[in-house]
Design a protein around this motif. Sequence first.
Motif, PDB file in Angstrom:
ATOM      1  N   GLY A 289       5.968  11.837  23.326  1.00 25.75           N
ATOM      2  CA  GLY A 289       6.112  10.432  22.980  1.00 25.75           C
ATOM      3  C   GLY A 289       4.933   9.846  22.224  1.00 25.75           C
ATOM      4  O   GLY A 289       4.930   8.666  21.919  1.00 25.75           O
ATOM      5  N   ASN A 290       3.912  10.655  21.906  1.00 24.05           N
ATOM      6  CA  ASN A 290       2.785  10.160  21.112  1.00 24.05           C
ATOM      7  C   ASN A 290       3.255   9.918  19.682  1.00 24.05           C
ATOM      8  O   ASN A 290       4.064  10.672  19.141  1.00 24.05           O
ATOM      9  N   LEU A 291       2.716   8.871  19.071  1.00 19.97           N
ATOM     10  CA  LEU A 291       3.171   8.476  17.749  1.00 19.97           C
ATOM     11  C   LEU A 291       2.411   9.160  16.623  1.00 19.97           C
ATOM     12  O   LEU A 291       1.202   9.380  16.713  1.00 19.97           O
ATOM     13  N   ILE A 292       3.150   9.446  15.563  1.00 22.17           N
ATOM     14  CA  ILE A 292       2.604   9.973  14.306  1.00 22.17           C
ATOM     15  C   ILE A 292       3.156   9.086  13.197  1.00 22.17           C
ATOM     16  O   ILE A 292       4.364   8.845  13.138  1.00 22.17           O
ATOM     17  N   GLU A 293       2.282   8.595  12.343  1.00 21.45           N
ATOM     18  CA  GLU A 293       2.719   7.812  11.188  1.00 21.45           C
ATOM     19  C   GLU A 293       2.677   8.700   9.968  1.00 21.45           C
ATOM     20  O   GLU A 293       1.630   9.267   9.627  1.00 21.45           O
ATOM     21  N   LEU A 294       3.806   8.849   9.306  1.00 21.53           N
ATOM     22  CA  LEU A 294       3.851   9.529   8.015  1.00 21.53           C
ATOM     23  C   LEU A 294       3.779   8.451   6.961  1.00 21.53           C
ATOM     24  O   LEU A 294       4.548   7.488   6.982  1.00 21.53           O
ATOM     25  N   PHE A 295       2.847   8.608   6.034  1.00 23.64           N
ATOM     26  CA  PHE A 295       2.541   7.542   5.070  1.00 23.64           C
ATOM     27  C   PHE A 295       2.516   8.115   3.662  1.00 23.64           C
ATOM     28  O   PHE A 295       1.859   9.120   3.387  1.00 23.64           O
ATOM     29  N   GLN A 296       3.246   7.463   2.763  1.00 21.51           N
ATOM     30  CA  GLN A 296       3.202   7.804   1.341  1.00 21.51           C
ATOM     31  C   GLN A 296       2.597   6.634   0.599  1.00 21.51           C
ATOM     32  O   GLN A 296       3.170   5.536   0.579  1.00 21.51           O
TER      33      GLN A 296
ATOM     34  N   GLY B  34       0.793  -1.231   0.000  1.00 23.13           N
ATOM     35  CA  GLY B  34       0.000   0.000   0.000  1.00 23.13           C
ATOM     36  C   GLY B  34       0.818   1.270   0.000  1.00 23.13           C
ATOM     37  O   GLY B  34       0.305   2.352  -0.255  1.00 23.13           O
ATOM     38  N   GLY B  35       2.111   1.156   0.320  1.00 21.90           N
ATOM     39  CA  GLY B  35       2.946   2.339   0.373  1.00 21.90           C
ATOM     40  C   GLY B  35       4.048   2.200   1.402  1.00 21.90           C
ATOM     41  O   GLY B  35       4.368   1.099   1.836  1.00 21.90           O
ATOM     42  N   SER B  36       4.609   3.331   1.804  1.00 17.87           N
ATOM     43  CA  SER B  36       5.705   3.365   2.761  1.00 17.87           C
ATOM     44  C   SER B  36       5.332   4.233   3.947  1.00 17.87           C
ATOM     45  O   SER B  36       4.589   5.210   3.808  1.00 17.87           O
ATOM     46  N   GLN B  37       5.892   3.885   5.106  1.00 17.81           N
ATOM     47  CA  GLN B  37       5.566   4.635   6.311  1.00 17.81           C
ATOM     48  C   GLN B  37       6.748   4.671   7.259  1.00 17.81           C
ATOM     49  O   GLN B  37       7.656   3.850   7.173  1.00 17.81           O
ATOM     50  N   ILE B  38       6.712   5.633   8.159  1.00 17.34           N
ATOM     51  CA  ILE B  38       7.684   5.751   9.240  1.00 17.34           C
ATOM     52  C   ILE B  38       6.960   6.344  10.437  1.00 17.34           C
ATOM     53  O   ILE B  38       5.982   7.093  10.266  1.00 17.34           O
ATOM     54  N   LEU B  39       7.411   5.996  11.630  1.00 16.36           N
ATOM     55  CA  LEU B  39       6.820   6.536  12.849  1.00 16.36           C
ATOM     56  C   LEU B  39       7.758   7.559  13.463  1.00 16.36           C
ATOM     57  O   LEU B  39       8.970   7.343  13.536  1.00 16.36           O
ATOM     58  N   LEU B  40       7.194   8.667  13.917  1.00 13.47           N
ATOM     59  CA  LEU B  40       7.941   9.611  14.708  1.00 13.47           C
ATOM     60  C   LEU B  40       7.136   9.926  15.953  1.00 13.47           C
ATOM     61  O   LEU B  40       5.952   9.577  16.042  1.00 13.47           O
ATOM     62  N   ALA B  41       7.787  10.565  16.914  1.00 17.02           N
ATOM     63  CA  ALA B  41       7.136  10.869  18.184  1.00 17.02           C
ATOM     64  C   ALA B  41       7.061  12.371  18.384  1.00 17.02           C
ATOM     65  O   ALA B  41       7.972  13.108  17.989  1.00 17.02           O
TER      66      ALA B  41
END
Length: 125
Positions: free
Chosen positions: A115-122, A104-111
């Motif tokens: 410390g709450n997570l955010i997923e960046l998704f392409q 479906g694509g690529s993703q990475i997690l940052l905080a």
Amino acid sequence: MSTSSEYAGVRYLVDDVQAAIAFYTGHLGFTLHTNAAPAFADVVRGPLRLLLSGPTSSGARVTPAGAGAGGNRIHLTVTDLEAEITRLRDTGAEFRSDVITGPGGSQILLADPAGNLIELFQPAP
């Protein structure tokens, strides 16, 4: 029932409301909606209203036992994941994963600063 003119809200508990405001507005394209720091603020991006609840807010009350917690995160779609990673690394953002690529694509997690997570998704082309 919500209508298309309302926001979908997500609450994040944060240690420092001002730091969270700066992170989301300065790095991820959110706009400040309400600022009642140090207790509370909310920021918006498109139809998402992110409620930032500091330690003194009513939203920061202890979650009842058994309510569970897990890998919950907000999901932000980007058009160029590598460029976003580079841009955010240059600001000192803390990543919590490597890039993961699937059908479906690529993703990475940052905080965020709390410390709450955010997923960046392409999405895949």
